[in-house]
Design a protein around this motif. Sequence first.
Motif, PDB file in Angstrom:
ATOM      1  N   CYS A   1       0.836  -1.204   0.000  1.00 49.01           N
ATOM      2  CA  CYS A   1       0.000   0.000   0.000  1.00 49.01           C
ATOM      3  C   CYS A   1       0.867   1.248   0.000  1.00 49.01           C
ATOM      4  O   CYS A   1       1.834   1.351   0.755  1.00 49.01           O
ATOM      5  CB  CYS A   1      -0.888  -0.008   1.235  1.00 49.01           C
ATOM      6  SG  CYS A   1      -1.823   1.490   1.432  1.00 49.01           S
ATOM      7  N   ILE A   2       0.503   2.189  -0.880  1.00 48.45           N
ATOM      8  CA  ILE A   2       1.276   3.415  -0.926  1.00 48.45           C
ATOM      9  C   ILE A   2       0.553   4.556  -0.215  1.00 48.45           C
ATOM     10  O   ILE A   2       0.916   5.706  -0.342  1.00 48.45           O
ATOM     11  CB  ILE A   2       1.586   3.805  -2.375  1.00 48.45           C
ATOM     12  CG1 ILE A   2       0.289   3.861  -3.181  1.00 48.45           C
ATOM     13  CG2 ILE A   2       2.565   2.830  -2.989  1.00 48.45           C
ATOM     14  CD1 ILE A   2       0.483   4.463  -4.559  1.00 48.45           C
ATOM     15  N   LYS A   3      -0.476   4.212   0.523  1.00 51.60           N
ATOM     16  CA  LYS A   3      -1.208   5.186   1.356  1.00 51.60           C
ATOM     17  C   LYS A   3      -1.730   6.367   0.548  1.00 51.60           C
ATOM     18  O   LYS A   3      -1.629   7.528   0.943  1.00 51.60           O
ATOM     19  CB  LYS A   3      -0.312   5.681   2.500  1.00 51.60           C
ATOM     20  CG  LYS A   3       0.126   4.568   3.401  1.00 51.60           C
ATOM     21  CD  LYS A   3       1.586   4.716   3.808  1.00 51.60           C
ATOM     22  CE  LYS A   3       2.250   3.388   3.939  1.00 51.60           C
ATOM     23  NZ  LYS A   3       3.691   3.422   3.747  1.00 51.60           N
ATOM     24  N   CYS A   4      -2.251   6.089  -0.608  1.00 49.58           N
ATOM     25  CA  CYS A   4      -2.659   7.185  -1.468  1.00 49.58           C
ATOM     26  C   CYS A   4      -4.064   7.671  -1.168  1.00 49.58           C
ATOM     27  O   CYS A   4      -4.516   8.658  -1.720  1.00 49.58           O
ATOM     28  CB  CYS A   4      -2.587   6.743  -2.919  1.00 49.58           C
ATOM     29  SG  CYS A   4      -3.709   5.402  -3.279  1.00 49.58           S
ATOM     30  N   SER A   5      -4.815   6.971  -0.339  1.00 52.25           N
ATOM     31  CA  SER A   5      -6.165   7.382   0.069  1.00 52.25           C
ATOM     32  C   SER A   5      -7.205   7.298  -1.033  1.00 52.25           C
ATOM     33  O   SER A   5      -8.341   7.686  -0.828  1.00 52.25           O
ATOM     34  CB  SER A   5      -6.203   8.820   0.595  1.00 52.25           C
ATOM     35  OG  SER A   5      -5.356   8.951   1.678  1.00 52.25           O
TER      36      SER A   5
ATOM     37  N   CYS B   1      -8.683   4.770  -2.188  1.00 56.00           N
ATOM     38  CA  CYS B   1      -9.753   3.843  -1.823  1.00 56.00           C
ATOM     39  C   CYS B   1     -10.772   4.531  -0.927  1.00 56.00           C
ATOM     40  O   CYS B   1     -11.974   4.349  -1.088  1.00 56.00           O
ATOM     41  CB  CYS B   1      -9.181   2.606  -1.155  1.00 56.00           C
ATOM     42  SG  CYS B   1      -8.003   2.946   0.138  1.00 56.00           S
TER      43      CYS B   1
ATOM     44  N   CYS C   1      -7.501   0.926  -6.473  1.00 56.08           N
ATOM     45  CA  CYS C   1      -6.211   0.866  -5.801  1.00 56.08           C
ATOM     46  C   CYS C   1      -5.100   0.698  -6.830  1.00 56.08           C
ATOM     47  O   CYS C   1      -5.072  -0.282  -7.561  1.00 56.08           O
ATOM     48  CB  CYS C   1      -6.191  -0.291  -4.811  1.00 56.08           C
ATOM     49  SG  CYS C   1      -4.605  -0.456  -4.006  1.00 56.08           S
TER      50      CYS C   1
ATOM     51  N   THR D   1      -2.084  -0.072  -6.594  1.00 55.31           N
ATOM     52  CA  THR D   1      -1.027  -1.060  -6.389  1.00 55.31           C
ATOM     53  C   THR D   1      -1.563  -2.445  -6.130  1.00 55.31           C
ATOM     54  O   THR D   1      -0.812  -3.335  -5.748  1.00 55.31           O
ATOM     55  CB  THR D   1      -0.175  -0.644  -5.182  1.00 55.31           C
ATOM     56  OG1 THR D   1      -1.063  -0.503  -4.069  1.00 55.31           O
ATOM     57  CG2 THR D   1       0.552   0.636  -5.430  1.00 55.31           C
TER      58      THR D   1
ATOM     59  N   LEU E   1      -5.413  -3.869  -2.290  1.00 57.58           N
ATOM     60  CA  LEU E   1      -6.698  -4.408  -1.855  1.00 57.58           C
ATOM     61  C   LEU E   1      -7.094  -5.471  -2.859  1.00 57.58           C
ATOM     62  O   LEU E   1      -6.926  -5.295  -4.061  1.00 57.58           O
ATOM     63  CB  LEU E   1      -7.755  -3.300  -1.826  1.00 57.58           C
ATOM     64  CG  LEU E   1      -7.496  -2.154  -0.860  1.00 57.58           C
ATOM     65  CD1 LEU E   1      -8.526  -1.082  -1.062  1.00 57.58           C
ATOM     66  CD2 LEU E   1      -7.542  -2.654   0.561  1.00 57.58           C
TER      67      LEU E   1
HETATM   68  S1  SF4 Z   1      -5.887   2.800  -2.713  1.00 60.30           S
HETATM   69 FE1  SF4 Z   1      -4.571   1.065  -2.357  1.00 60.30          FE
HETATM   70  S2  SF4 Z   1      -2.587   1.977  -2.139  1.00 60.30           S
HETATM   71 FE2  SF4 Z   1      -4.026   3.634  -1.943  1.00 60.30          FE
HETATM   72  S3  SF4 Z   1      -4.368   3.773   0.256  1.00 60.30           S
HETATM   73 FE3  SF4 Z   1      -5.910   2.457  -0.540  1.00 60.30          FE
HETATM   74  S4  SF4 Z   1      -5.060   0.439  -0.303  1.00 60.30           S
HETATM   75 FE4  SF4 Z   1      -3.380   1.845  -0.094  1.00 60.30          FE
END
Ligand code: SF4
Lengths: 157, 101, 390, 164, 159, 125, 334, 175
Positions: free
Chosen positions: D52-56, D58, D103, D105, D108
């Motif tokens: 996860c790149i924590k891009c928010s 999702c 997502c 990457t 999920l």
């Molecule tokens: S969209 Fe994918 S990469 Fe981005 S925060 Fe959510 S789980 Fe992480």
Amino acid sequence: MRLDDLRKEIEEKLNGLGAEVSSKDPNLIEVRVGRDKLVEAASKLREMGLDHVKAVTGIDYPKERFEVVYITSSYSDSLSHFLVNLRVSLPYDDPRIPSLVRVWPSVLYQEQEEKDLLGIEFEGNPRMEERLLLPDSYDGIPPLRKEFKVRVEGIDA
Amino acid sequence: MEVYYYLILSAVLLSIGIYGIVSKRNVIRMLLSAEVIFNAALLSLLSLASLDSGYGPVGGALAVIAISLSAAEVGVIVSLAILMFRMRGTLDTYELRRFRG
Amino acid sequence: MISSGERELELLIGPQHPASGHMRLVAKVDGDVVVELRPNIGYVHRSVEKLAEVKKYLQIIPLVERPSLADTTANNLAYVMALEKLLGIEPPERAKYLRTLLAEINRIHSHLYGLGIHGVMIGSSTAYMWCFGDREPFLELAQELTGARLTYSYIIPGGVRRDLPAGLGERAERVLRYMENRMRDYFNLYFNNPVVRARLEGVGVLSRHDAINLGITGPNLRASGVAYDVRRAEPYAAYPELEFDIVTEEAGDSFARVMVRVREIVESMRIIRQVIRKIPEGPILHESYEKLIPPKLRESMKQRGMVKFPSVFANLRVPPGEAISRVEGGRGEVVFHIVSDGKLSPYRMRMVTPSFRNVILFEHLTRGVRVADIPAIYGSLDYFPPEADR
Amino acid sequence: MSLSRTVRHAKAILTGFKYLFAGPRLTLMYPDDIQELPEGYRGMIEYDWDSCIKCSLCAMVCPADAMKMYVSKEESEREGKVVKRPGINYTRCIFCGFCVDICPTDSLRFTKVHDVAYYTYEEQIYPPAEFSKGVPRPLYLREPRKVRAVLDERRGIRYEPARS
Amino acid sequence: MSLPDPDVLIFLASAVLALVSSALVILHRSIVYSAFFLSIVGIANAILFSLLGFPIIALFHLIVYVGAAVTFILFSLVMMREVPTVEPGLKVVTFSAFILTVLVLSRIFLSVGAQPSFYLEYKGLTSILIEKYWFALIVASLALATTLIEAITLARREV
Amino acid sequence: MPPWLDAAVTFSLGITLGLGIGIIGILLGRVISPSKTFPKKRERYECANPPRGRARGLLMMQYYPYLILFLTVEPIMIYSFLFLLEAHSSPAFTLYLFLGILGIIMPPLIFGLYSARRLELWSAP
Amino acid sequence: MDILKLLFEPYIFIPLVFPGLVAAFLLLLIIIWLERKIAAKVQLRYGPLYVFKPLGGVIQTIADLLRYLFQEPIVPREADKLAFLMTPVFLFGLAYLPVVAVPISPTYYAFRSDVSLLIVMALTTLAPIFTVLMGWSSNNKFSLIGGVREGYLVISYEIPMFLSAISMAILYKSLDLVEIAEAQKGLWGVILNPLAAINMLLLMYMSTSKFPFEIPEAESEIVAGPYTEYSGIIYGLVMGASYVKLYVLSLVYSILFLGGWNPLPINDPMVAGAMLFVKAFLLVALGAFLRAVYPRFRIDQAISIGWKIAFPLSLISVVISLLLIMGGVSLVVK
Amino acid sequence: MVCSLEGKLLVGNLERSARKAAAWLVEKRPVRDIRDWGISFSLWPVHFTTACCGAEFAASAAPKYDAERLGFLPFIGIRQCNLLFIEGTLSKKMAEAAIWVYEQMPEPKFVVGMGACAIDGGIFWNSYNIVRPMDILPVHVFIPGCPPRPEAVAQAIIMLQRKIRRGELVRYETR
Ligand code: SF4
Ligand code: SF4
Ligand code: SF4
């Protein structure tokens, strides 16, 4: 029938009612009339064969105006391709409009819903006193008005 | 079992019925009282008929016809009551008398 | 004298009542004859139109599906079509065919749903079980295509989310043949059953004139002899290229309404066959969106046949304007009217569902019928309260 | 009673008999057998902590506000800035799969678990730490057999033991 | 002490049943229950008839009187809605009249007294019906048929 | 003593059992079941609505003519089979008698069925 | 030992064990389960199963019964309490009582009367009084309508039912169930007068409100009809009553039309009884099966079926019987 | 007058002591187990569709999932059922009805919240017209999903059965 023909025909029919008619491809015609001429215009359209209303949309532009759009069409083969929007503007502090139940019985519940959720008074509709979708005990600003705010959460927990 | 027990029972039933007819004002209730009387009468008829085996079948036949005719009577009276109810909206005999004319 | 108000008994049918679903019918009955029947709806009013004003464009897709759970594709499609009109994009051909495929599968199982509910309303639990059982193969197909049983959320602006899985066409063919076989038994056991006929024929007759006047839609309209179908009037998706007939019946009674549904199932099966035969190769998402997906993902997406969303979808911005779209769903015509002011959420979204347009029939059809006809008529309307209440 | 009506009665009853003695059954023996769902079924969601790149994204796309970004305390302390990770709330999630599809990457992913129920409200909220532990396992009385639904011309749906 | 005859017991039971329920017919507040108790009176009477040796009449009474006539009354009442009427209370006069009737009738009936030793087989009844009373049956049918027309015309709402 | 009184035992046993089962069941059910009181629990059931109006309204009068038909036809039919049982001794006469009674009852019966069909005549009183 | 012998005396055995209470109870347990199973099979599924898997969930009804027993019986505030509680009891008793008149072999019967057929019929005519009263005492719109519907159903089946039964009785020249069964040593009544047999079957299902005549309990119109307000074991009782009634009528039907314990060569009461039971059971199961085929009629349609189809048919079957007698056909036991 | 007499008899002292004795008996081991076994295999949900989850609820009773195998028979009347399925969203109007249904059901009774809406509102969590079932009713089992698959419904039934058989839900309470 082509869109332009229909537009012409409507323009002729509504001549003298102060209606602005415009068209938009592929099949949409917009008719804008004043509140006082609404019933007359509607009956004219009805005579042309636009026999039912698909939707009654009330739009709230806060502090400015309400708009009511009757999306009408026909079940006859020649006209069923087209949609004709009958559009009326109402002043914001006096949202009253003559009901079109007489012309199109199919608007009965739709008008009642707009009254219920948006607070627009349709004069002449027999169901104006009753609530439709909201609980009978509901007492507050009509929820579809812009000033009615629903909760929102951000993306953070 | 002596037959007069039956007869006395029927007498009491009869009096109850008569009492009902005399004291009630509702048409249907009067009908019900009359039906009690009918039951009592039938009981006394049959108990008397049972005294003599010669009359037994005759009494039986009479009873059969009486019962079926009582059904007819019930039908007419209840229909009348319905008619009254429909016209006057009440089943009270006093009220009905007041409305007459 | 007894006043007429006193003569009537007020029966409240619903909300907890087998024949009411999620609404209340207030019936005034005089003995066994219905004097007046008012539907009292709003028990499932969840304010879709208001919520649409605070949700973003893409988030509204699941939102508009929920009201008519058995017929989600129609709402999904109609909403996305309106959106596409505003965005000014046209999905690729293959996506159009896939949309049509799903819409027709959905139409079949939505009709079976309606027939099943109708069956139980006139007391035939077998009809209910059969319809709901035979719905499952179609759900299985849809599930394979979309990844969900009912709430597909399959159609997105510019395309669809999944490609056609390998071998689905052949499996669909098997299901269609199964259904064709079963149709005969349906007729033997149910539709030709004299008791069913006695209950439905001549009950709740809607004349052609009234049907048009009241703005009725869908099979209920066609059962009164009006050959109106949006798929013909304003063709969308792949319908212009497909052959199908508009099913109509003349009688306008409950039985005609049921029959229209049954024959539409057959017609839909014909369309599915054509779709599977004709479906073209190609992309399933509009290229302008495909471009935005990172190339690595694009590859894996092509391989798996599942679309990845470009990140703009999270905050889709739509040019200001208005758009109206209509789609022929299982229960009738779905109309979306979207007013956009260029923000992230629509300014106003008007959603008119077929059930809402058919509510008016309750009062109209039930005057003077017997109490036992109420469920027979109600069921034949294939009315789904959440859809009307939104 | 006209003749044709009698014939129809007879046909209905005979069809009933036919199904009584020779009809198929569509039933899936659920707690004993569970259905192996097709590829891409939108079941419960699993989360890969590492990719996860924590891009928010999702959380932004989630229509039900079920996916939320939680501040990950340790990581924030470690990295010296606010780090947020997604957590899911099954009390709201509608399994639309938008979060998975957006997502970038593939952190999920869908699983095929679809038959979970809970006794309490609280257990349904999965902050990132729990979320990454995988999906819950439904309660089974005994180890179920996995079956595959085979669409069939004659019997509608048959169930065959799944190969895997 | 030996047990009394079963028919004495049955007589006592049904007599009590008949008396209590006929009293309730008169006295019960709700007229629907009155009609119901009338049916109990009928049932008790039927038992008495069969004790007297008329089982066939008892059954006839059950079927026609209780099963049809009383049911008819009950039905009409249930469908007609209760209309409260003011009932006069137990007046002394009527009550004493009641007592008087009982006494007088009992005195008359006490003069009869014999052991019934009678049993009416249905064959006896049927043969006498067909031999002697067939005409009565026809007349009764005629009466019923006229009743039918009369009742229907009375009860229906003229438009 | 009538011969069938032998069966009094059977009958009383039947009655006792038939009623006893019910009474015992009800008492047992009342005693061993858990119970909790809610304010609305003992209200009238009206499809999850607050009770409205009176329950004992005017009911189906539409089929009242059938009731009258029943009331009048049943006695005829029942006593006609009392004599029908004699059919073995004089079948022809019984048949004629039966047909005769049918002939009497038929016209009013048809009249009754006919007026029963006309629903508008039979609304509640 | 004495007690055991007493138990096998007909006047105890018949009301208590067979065809009385125990048998009725067993049949109730099995038939309700079987009804659900049959319906389930026609409906492409399994029906009750997991409660006892090896035997297909036969004890499902026991579970339901237990649940009813431990469920709270609610008496609505507006109901007339005594009548509300007692009518189901009487209904059950009345449905069950005719069983005592049913013989299970030519020599094994609880009581024999020359009018036992009429007794059974008379007892069944009393039921509507209680059903109507049940609706009335519940003080609920749906109960009331259900009760009245039940009553209307009764008035439309009762006369044809009597006539059909009597058309057989005049063939056998007897109203005694034992004699009637014995008279069919050779030829069963169903062959002699099939019209009456079919008619009676129809009316039997009508009288117990089986499909397609399940009108009083029509759930999509009036919830549970007269039983709407009943909960707990009382509801179990009223449901049981209708099955028991069907069972009793099936017994009578098998005696009237299906030769009773014939065609068994031996007259051992147990064997004869088993024969009778099997016949009755099949009839009840047929009634259960019809649920899977038919929806329900409307009340006016059911009434007019009673008056316009069943009634003429039963008149015709009486005339057929009379003609048969005139033609010299005689089944009378000497 | 008869009624009042009977009333006294049934709710008077006699009944109270009988109930006490019964309470003692019923809560003893074998009786309690039999009772819980019976109840757990005879869960009859009342027919009360609150929203769109009803579609999947109906499917769970239909041939493919056939919940009747588990002794689960959707039934009509309130008074005869012991299980309340909140099938999805409870709107404010429907919540009143739900309370009526719940209160009118006889004891013992259980509640299952089906669907995201019946837990926290699901996609409609911020709608102005909904109520969370757990705020007004004691919910025993939650089924997430929108709509939950029929398998999940079956799972919920199994979980509820297990909870009942553990003796946690059915309690004997005297008046
Ligand atoms: S969209 Fe994918 S990469 Fe981005 S925060 Fe959510 S789980 Fe992480
Ligand atoms: S599946 Fe849909 S509702 Fe659930 S978390 Fe993902 S985006 Fe949100
Ligand atoms: S959870 Fe989903 S399917 Fe269920 S009621 Fe809510 S929106 Fe409808």
